[in-house]
Design an enzyme around this catalytic site. Structure first.
Site, mmCIF file in Angstrom:
data_model
loop_
_atom_site.group_PDB
_atom_site.id
_atom_site.type_symbol
_atom_site.label_atom_id
_atom_site.label_comp_id
_atom_site.label_asym_id
_atom_site.label_seq_id
_atom_site.Cartn_x
_atom_site.Cartn_y
_atom_site.Cartn_z
ATOM 1 N N LYS A 54 0.841 -1.206 0.000
ATOM 2 C CA LYS A 54 0.000 0.000 0.000
ATOM 3 C C LYS A 54 0.873 1.252 0.000
ATOM 4 O O LYS A 54 0.623 2.199 -0.752
ATOM 5 C CB LYS A 54 -0.929 -0.003 1.223
ATOM 6 N N GLN A 98 -4.985 -1.310 9.442
ATOM 7 C CA GLN A 98 -4.923 -2.664 8.879
ATOM 8 C C GLN A 98 -5.568 -3.670 9.832
ATOM 9 O O GLN A 98 -5.269 -3.691 11.022
ATOM 10 C CB GLN A 98 -3.455 -3.035 8.606
ATOM 11 N N ASP A 121 -11.363 2.932 3.825
ATOM 12 C CA ASP A 121 -11.809 1.532 3.774
ATOM 13 C C ASP A 121 -13.329 1.446 3.649
ATOM 14 O O ASP A 121 -13.861 0.387 3.284
ATOM 15 C CB ASP A 121 -11.416 0.816 5.080
HETATM 16 N N1 GUN Z 1 -7.129 -6.679 5.990
HETATM 17 C C1 GUN Z 1 -7.418 -7.438 4.889
HETATM 18 N N2 GUN Z 1 -8.059 -6.685 3.972
HETATM 19 C C2 GUN Z 1 -8.169 -5.447 4.480
HETATM 20 C C3 GUN Z 1 -8.730 -4.236 3.994
HETATM 21 O O1 GUN Z 1 -9.278 -4.145 2.884
HETATM 22 N N3 GUN Z 1 -8.644 -3.164 4.827
HETATM 23 C C4 GUN Z 1 -8.079 -3.246 6.059
HETATM 24 N N4 GUN Z 1 -8.065 -2.139 6.815
HETATM 25 N N5 GUN Z 1 -7.555 -4.351 6.541
HETATM 26 C C5 GUN Z 1 -7.597 -5.437 5.753
#
Ligand code: GUN
Length: 300
Positions: A54, A98, A121
């Protein structure tokens, strides 16, 4: 019929290019650099890989990346204090915590502490409600990526039968909301659904998001249906050597592609769209924060 393969790597690269060119214009015309803060608590190896990816893609799109790596023993109060600081920071337009969080931290409490307008998100309860009621919201990245692929393939989705297999807050439920908003007739199927194969076989659009390796094969798919496979499952691959593994989706690709009209592979299908849409959401949040027009084609 052998299905058209929807190439998520190519599609995601196109999204990233569009984001990057919007970012360039934002900087040149308004002096704004969209900023994304990613918070990782603990040392979960898969999360570390995602967070690194990311950060790298954020910088490649010309945006500013703020990474906050916190110890696994971080308290809820410490995490909430960081989120409050990021909420107040005008250089931060998007905040992502995350998941999963270590067990001693209350995920819902933490997510709902994020400023909903910075919740890239789309997990904040206000964004969930806004999406469900047709108001302007931040939309979860994976379902947004699926929607973009579907719109690209079908043009209008109006009147199509869509079946979403899986009812998670991250994929299944928001996916169903987005398809409903685009005037599909939507069914959410799950582990307790009766006659699930028959229901799936009637779908023009089938979205698989259950986390069960290769559960859905050609018997579940109507001729010509569009199949999006959100699953990413690692399974043993003794044919590659002792202890080796490979990635498969929730769909048995080899069987399904003989019946479907279009299908996403795993890897290289829906997966790459998630971070591309995170970048798109960060750009959208930055435009909204400054009262500017949203980037066309990059929102729901
Ligand atoms: N963990 C796995 N996929 C995601 C996601 O799309 N967003 C977040 N914040 N954590 C994750």
């Amino acid at each position: 019929m052998v299905a058209k393969i929807i190439d998520g790597k190519v599609f995601a690269a196109g999204i990233r290019e569009q984001v990057a060119s919007h970012v360039e214009r934002l900087k040149a015309d308004h002096g704004i650099s969209p900023g994304l803060a990613v918070v990782l608590v603990g040392e979960d190896p898969a999360s570390q890989v995602y967070v690194r990816s990311k950060g790298r893609q954020t910088v490649e799109a010309g945006m500013t990346s703020f990474e906050h790596k916190l110890d696994a023993t971080t308290t809820e109060a410490e995490l909430l204090e960081l989120i409050a600081a990021l909420n107040a920071d005008p250089a931060v337009h998007g905040i992502l915590v995350q998941l999963p969080l270590p067990a001693h931290l209350d995920e819902a409490l933490v997510i709902n502490a994020i400023d909903p307008d910075k919740d890239v998100d789309g997990f904040h309860i206000l964004n969930v409600g806004r999406l469900a009621t047709g108001q302007k919201s931040m939309v979860p990245c994976t379902p947004l990526g699926c929607l973009m692929m579907l719109r690209d393939h079908h043009g209008s989705l109006s009147g199509l039968n869509a079946v979403v297999v899986g009812r998670s807050n991250i994929v299944g439920k928001p996916m169903a909301q987005l398809l409903l908003r685009d005037s599909c007739t939507v069914t959410i199927a799950h582990s307790r659904t009766r006659n699930i194969q028959d229901i799936c076989r009637r779908a023009d659009i089938l979205v698989a998001a259950v986390g069960r390796p290769e559960m859905i094969d050609s018997a579940w798919i109507g001729p010509g249906a569009t199949v999006l496979d959100v699953g990413i499952n690692r399974i043993p691959a003794p044919e590659k050597g002792a202890g080796k593994t490979r990635l498969v989706g929730d769909v048995d690709f080899a069987s399904a592609r003989e019946v479907a009209g279009a299908i996403t592979p795993v890897p290289g299908g829906v997966g790459p769209m998630t971070i591309a849409c995170l970048l798109a959401n960060t750009l959208t949040a930055a435009c909204r924060a400054h009262g500017l027009d949203e980037p066309e084609g990059l929102t729901a």
